[in-house]
Design an enzyme around this catalytic site. Sequence first.
Site, short mmCIF file in Angstrom:
data_model
loop_
_atom_site.label_atom_id
_atom_site.label_comp_id
_atom_site.label_asym_id
_atom_site.label_seq_id
_atom_site.Cartn_x
_atom_site.Cartn_y
_atom_site.Cartn_z
N GLU A 118 0.82 -1.21 0.00
CA GLU A 118 0.00 0.00 0.00
C GLU A 118 0.85 1.27 0.00
O GLU A 118 0.51 2.26 -0.65
CB GLU A 118 -0.94 0.00 1.22
CG GLU A 118 -2.14 -0.92 1.10
CD GLU A 118 -1.77 -2.37 1.40
OE1 GLU A 118 -0.61 -2.62 1.79
OE2 GLU A 118 -2.65 -3.24 1.26
N HIS A 168 -9.19 -5.70 8.33
CA HIS A 168 -9.99 -5.28 7.19
C HIS A 168 -11.34 -4.68 7.54
O HIS A 168 -12.07 -4.26 6.66
CB HIS A 168 -10.18 -6.45 6.23
CG HIS A 168 -8.92 -6.80 5.49
ND1 HIS A 168 -8.55 -8.09 5.21
CD2 HIS A 168 -7.94 -6.03 4.99
CE1 HIS A 168 -7.40 -8.10 4.56
NE2 HIS A 168 -7.02 -6.85 4.41
#
Length: 330
Positions: A118, A168
């Site tokens: 990321e 998540h």
Amino acid sequence: MAITRALREAARKAAALTERRHFSGGSAAAAGLAERNEGAGGVGGGGGGGKAVNLFTAVNQALHIALETDPRSADDDFHVYSAYVFGEDIGFGGVFRCTTGLADRFGKNRVFNTPLCEQGIAGFAIGLAAMIVNEAAKFRYRSGNEFNCGGLTIRTPYGAVGHGGHYHSQSPEAFFCHVPGLKWLYRLAVEEVPEDDYMLPLSQAEVIRKGSDITLIGWGAQLAVLKEASEDAAKDGISCELIDLRTLIPWDKETVEASVKKTGKLLVSHEAPITGGFGAEIAASIAERCFQRLEAPVARVCGLDTPFPLVYEPFYMPTKNKVLDAIKQL
């Protein structure tokens, strides 16, 4: 020099495209568009109208439009696009299928996979948006408005997914709201979406449900929970005004203030932990602006101050019953 001229031309075309793009924002904005486009197809302009679609379909449509309408600049054999889509699993459609069909239509040089990193994705995006790598949020400020990352959009899910656990299913929006220069937006799962090219104005909330007894504020998936709670409250004679904040930075203080001055009570609900959550900012602002009109302290129904628990998710979440209890208490 060729690159500089191409970038300037791309920026000029992008600005012209933005000026022509229709705005859509529900409530007053949508009503204004509908009035201007009467007989021509409704919200969104261009005769396209709108239809109810879920979030991933709307995102897919938006990405198609962004890539399709991207103003390309050319200087001899050098081409510059301002719209690219890249990230983890983007090439085949992504785990949420938001990018399905993009690579086939626009080519793998504009729609492509990246390594599973990321930080690398964000860094590359900042560099591509600015053509000079630096901190995205502060880039325009520190350059005296000479450069910016205005074309950078990072699309990422947030909130409970039912099985995401402590990684998540997080709701970290308050982190990003605390960075001046960033704008934070994510909307409800299914809404009326214009089918043509349009823009959503930032900082404009939408009154989902009119009411007179209490104001309910939320964003994202929590709107569905608040809507169910307001419907159950109505059965007990409590009239709830429900507002979708839609964007957090900037957020529509005027719409919320007007509602609270009418109802005298405010409840804010979000999935993020209650301590330091964005609901605290809303509560503080409204307490300052509506102090003499508030009939009770601002209530917050939020997540717990713990990592998001996989097995005990129902205990962590601000559920309909938790919201309904808080409504009755107020």
